[in-house]
Design a protein around this motif. Structure first.
Motif, short mmCIF file in Angstrom:
data_model
loop_
_atom_site.label_atom_id
_atom_site.label_comp_id
_atom_site.label_asym_id
_atom_site.label_seq_id
_atom_site.Cartn_x
_atom_site.Cartn_y
_atom_site.Cartn_z
N ARG A 152 1.70 0.07 13.47
CA ARG A 152 1.88 1.04 12.41
C ARG A 152 1.26 0.37 10.91
O ARG A 152 1.22 0.97 10.21
N ARG A 198 -6.46 11.43 -1.35
CA ARG A 198 -6.80 10.64 -0.16
C ARG A 198 -7.55 11.56 0.68
O ARG A 198 -7.07 12.76 0.80
N LYS A 231 3.18 -6.66 9.07
CA LYS A 231 4.75 -6.41 8.93
C LYS A 231 5.38 -7.58 9.14
O LYS A 231 6.56 -7.35 9.35
N HIS A 245 0.58 2.63 5.69
CA HIS A 245 1.24 2.32 4.19
C HIS A 245 2.37 1.32 4.16
O HIS A 245 2.87 0.91 5.39
N GLY A 246 2.80 0.89 3.11
CA GLY A 246 3.76 -0.07 2.87
C GLY A 246 3.48 -1.32 2.70
O GLY A 246 2.19 -1.53 2.29
N ARG A 272 0.93 -1.16 0.09
CA ARG A 272 0.07 -0.04 -0.21
C ARG A 272 0.85 1.25 0.03
O ARG A 272 1.54 1.77 1.04
N VAL A 273 1.09 1.69 -1.09
CA VAL A 273 2.57 2.55 -1.24
C VAL A 273 1.83 3.95 -0.75
O VAL A 273 0.84 4.53 -1.12
N GLY A 274 2.76 4.60 -0.05
CA GLY A 274 2.38 5.86 0.52
C GLY A 274 3.05 6.84 -0.33
O GLY A 274 3.75 6.68 -1.28
N ASP A 275 2.42 8.43 -0.01
CA ASP A 275 3.26 9.41 -0.84
C ASP A 275 4.67 9.64 -0.34
O ASP A 275 5.17 10.19 -1.69
N PRO A 309 -1.79 -1.65 9.07
CA PRO A 309 -3.38 -1.41 8.79
C PRO A 309 -3.98 -2.53 9.69
O PRO A 309 -5.00 -2.33 9.97
#
Lengths: 96, 268, 425
Positions: C34, B173, C41, A89-90, A18-21, C36
């Motif tokens: 951190r 977003r 992770k 994200h990530g 989930r790619v962040g900006d 979701p």
């Protein structure tokens, strides 16, 4: 029947990102140009670091496993700045 | 003004069994698609300080999506528990309980094989204008949208109210929720409307393996001897089968091509 | 500002156990994650040993989301053409109260966090703790500061909180674990690994990583197998080999290939492992903060062991108790929280680590990695090779020859043997 090893892009396509900006990795090109080992190129399990013809390092942060290998193998002080991506994200592992 | 963000709760990467085609979704990893996040961001912007309601049709686990929307700034949320299969009908019934909507914003189509029909069906149900597949949407006195056309052209639409708009995922977003808002959203009660939208209006046939129909062949005439000969084809002339063992793939290909040429399937 | 009695950073096994104990003590606790969802992770070598959960969740085995219960535990020593396996099968492990289980971390960690939430903890996902503040921690959300009397840092192997507090004395010693999850039909897994029902297999492998110190693992899920290698970072850097190539080599080994053949890659993953053990642990307590789990290097990856979740659960549990006790006494300074270290020392968490403190160094040493696998495989092959006409060679002769081939001195063999015996006795 044997199956050939998968192409690296196919391998990475099995993982959700989930790619962040905000890029959570930054690389100081000036330091990399003077680096002879460039350990990150081989060690990164996601193959995010690619050496350029000018001796620098091209990197992407989008498909990062967030393992931290790159900054721990980097022998050049401060060449790789590494933080966690922004919350939510990530990478998202389902079968970890 | 009442602005509705109609969001779809979906697993972005479902597992699909390669053998049976069965789909496994994971409720923990499910949430809004990029288009739906974009829709929520637009809805929040259009509503400004006014009322903006996040709506979804889904199971109790979908409330996580609504709580995230509340934390990001939605004034209230509504979950529609639908026993049927017609999303647009269920959404219509749920949204009617909130009062007449002015703007409904959706993602352009849902990730789980959506066709993008839901916004159009909503527009029909509410007698609203529809502007679908927008890349920009803004409320500046009047509602305007920007839509991509072929050849790199764009068209700017003035959209009368009430309206149903669907937006493409453009990377917009909702604002990052503050920590107190996240905690407040966790404690918020989410109202639930239970509806039954009935069985799907689109009826797909049952999945079956391919079975060609049998063709009827009449029994051959004559005495028993001739009938047996006719049925077994024992004395009819035919090309005898030939077993070949080509050594390599190239030789096998040559053999096949020769055969096709000999029988007139290929130019000699 | 948001206020809690305790803030736990990271909703892994350590964090969830800590939050559970704090919540049960009647205090308010925030569990900040951190990802979701908890476990998003996390990657591990496949097996969780849940015995420590007896203290936390009665009859946990009836509710924990496991893939299979490990009843077959194998240790393999590989050379490119040989394999020597010690294969243990214990049917007792396949029934209550069980021993080890394979699991997916997304399911396991989420379930553990659910237990904490059910006890009254507040789970805050998609939120990164960026550092400590004067009163608690800062997060990456707007108005994101959380005030807390005690911070429990369970923020994993890269623990920025422990680094920020300067708790690491020794250089961190981490290895890289890379893993492939390969889908196979359930019946095929049962047949290849000799399993029925919920039984599972877990293989730890030495000698499969070429010139790089490390090891490998292979374990079974319900309908997939996990296979991977663990690589020391310095060795990986020097060898200039890519991690996925080493997995491919392991998968092609004659002893492994028939087990994983035809498996369809469903997820590729990687994670660091704090493999240094006791000697590389940071200070565990500082003013207002406790460290637990991978953040405190509580991972036992010494060759034939691959444990971590159990230590994390135990350390988290004791951290939660120590934090609650310190708050009740009104002293959350380093001295007030010192009971945490005492509890760990009296339990398996530091007990096991202290006893096995020399094992990580031994297992990752050049001899164990590159010489002994060939030595023991040659020895076994010599024992069982039938070379008629010639009489069977004696064990002493075989050992002498194998030692010579692989360049192992008696002195080293004895020294390593004594180190191992001292650790194990």
């Amino acid at each position: 029947m044997t199956y050939p090893e998968r192409d690296f892009d196919d391998r990475m396509s099995t993982v959700e990102f989930r790619v962040g900006d905000r890029p959570h990795i930054t690389v100081d090109q000036d330091v990399c140009r003077s680096c002879t080992t460039q350990a990150c190129v081989h060690a990164c399990p996601a193959n995010l670091f690619v050496p350029t013809a000018e001796g620098g390092i091209l990197f992407n942060y989008e498909q990062c496993f967030e393992c931290g290998t790159c900054y721990q193998v980097c022998n050049q002080e401060g060449a790789i700045t590494w933080t966690y991506p922004d919350g939510g994200h990530g990478v998202v592992f389902r079968k970890g | 003004m009442l602005v509705i963000a109609a969001l779809r709760w979906v697993d972005p990467r479902p597992g699909v069994d390669p053998l049976t085609g069965a789909v496994h979704t994971d409720p923990k990893a499910s949430g809004p698609s990029a288009a739906d996040e974009c829709a929520l961001a637009h809805a929040l912007r259009i509503a400004g300080p006014g009322r903006c309601v996040a709506v979804t049709a889904g199971p109790p686990a979908a409330e996580g999506l609504l709580r995230d929307a509340l934390a990001a700034g939605a004034t209230d949320a509504l979950r529609i528990d639908d026993a049927g299969a017609n999303t647009a009908v269920a959404l219509t019934a749920g949204i009617r309980t909130l009062g007449p909507p002015d703007v409904i914003v959706c993602g352009d189509h849902s990730l789980d094989h959506g066709t993008g029909a839901t916004p159009a069906l909503l527009a029909h149900a509410f007698g609203a204008a529809q502007a679908l597949g927008l890349v920009e949407l803004s409320m500046d006195g009047e509602l305007t949208g920007l839509r991509r056309l072929d050849g790199g052209r764009r068209e700017r639409l003035a959209i009368p109210l009430p309206a149903v708009c669907s937006v493409e995922p453009t990377g917009l977003r909702p604002p990052r929720a503050s920590l107190p808002a996240v905690l407040a959203a966790q404690a918020a009660a989410i109202p639930v409307v239970t509806v039954d939208s009935g069985p799907s209006m689109v009826q797909a046939g049952e999945q079956k393996p391919y079975r060609p129909r049998p063709t009827h062949l009449g029994a051959p005439a004559g005495d028993a001897h001739h009938r047996v000969l006719a049925l077994t084809g024992a004395l009819t002339e035919r090309t005898p089968p030939r077993v070949v063992r080509p050594a390599s793939a190239a030789e096998a290909a040559d053999e096949l091509l020769d055969f096709l040429r000999k029988h007139g399937f290929l130019e000699p | 500002m948001t206020e809690f009695d305790v803030v736990v950073v990271g909703a892994g096994p350590a964090g969830s156990a800590a939050a559970l104990e704090v919540a049960r003590a009647g205090l308010s606790v925030a569990l900040v994650e951190r990802g979701p969802f908890p476990g998003a992770k996390n990657v591990f070598g496949g097996v969780v040993y849940g015995r420590v959960l007896d203290e936390l969740i009665p009859r946990w085995w009836e509710r924990m989301p496991v893939q299979r219960w490990v009843t077959r535990r194998s240790t393999m020593v590989l050379t490119p053409t040989q394999a020597l396996t010690v294969d243990l099968r214990a049917q007792d492990w396949g029934q209550a109260p069980y021993n080890g289980a394979t699991a997916h971390r997304s399911e396991l960690d989420s379930w553990l966090a659910e237990q904490a939430v059910a006890a009254g903890a507040t789970l805050i996902t998609s939120t990164v703790v960026t550092g400590r503040s004067a009163t608690g921690v800062r997060t990456d959300r707007p108005d994101g500061d959380i005030a807390a009397k005690v911070v429990i840092a369970c923020d994993g192997v890269n623990s920025f909180l422990a680094k920020e507090a300067g708790l690491f004395k020794a250089r961190e010693h981490n290895t890289l674990g890379v893993k492939e999850t390969l889908a196979l039909p359930r019946a095929v897994i049962d047949e290849r690994f000799g399993l029925t029902g919920d039984e599972g297999a877990d293989f730890e492998i030495i000698g499969c990583t070429g010139d790089i110190p490390g090891g490998g693992f292979l374990y079974t899920n319900k309908e997939s197998v996990g296979i991977g290698v663990v690589l020391e970072l310095d060795g990986l850097t020097a060898a200039k080999v890519r991690p996925e190539e080493l997995i491919a080599e392991l998968k092609a080994h004659p002893a492994i290939a028939p087990l994983v053949r035809g498996g369809e890659l469903v997820e590729y993953s990687a994670h660091l492992i704090p493999e240094g053990g006791y000697r590389t642990m940071p200070e565990l307590v500082t003013d207002g903060m406790l460290i637990a789990g991978d953040a405190a290097a509580m991972c036992l990856a010494a060759g034939i062991w691959l444990e971590g979740v159990n230590f994390a659960l135990g350390a988290g549990m004791y951290a939660g108790r120590a934090a609650a006790a310190a708050i009740a006494k009104g002293d959350t300074s380093k001295a007030g929280l010192a009971a945490y270290r005492t509890m760990l020392e009296n339990s398996f968490v530091l007990g096991d680590h202290r006893r096995l403190r020399d094992m990580p160094g031994l297992v990752l040493s050049e001899r164990v990695q590159r010489r002994y696998p060939g030595l023991v495989c040659d020895l076994a092959q010599g024992m069982f090779e039938v070379d008629n006409a010639q009489p069977k060679p004696g064990l002493r002769k075989l050992l002498r020859e194998a030692r010579r081939t692989h360049g192992v001195r008696v002195r080293d063999l004895l020294r390593d043997g004594i180190t191992a015996m001292r650790s194990l006795s």
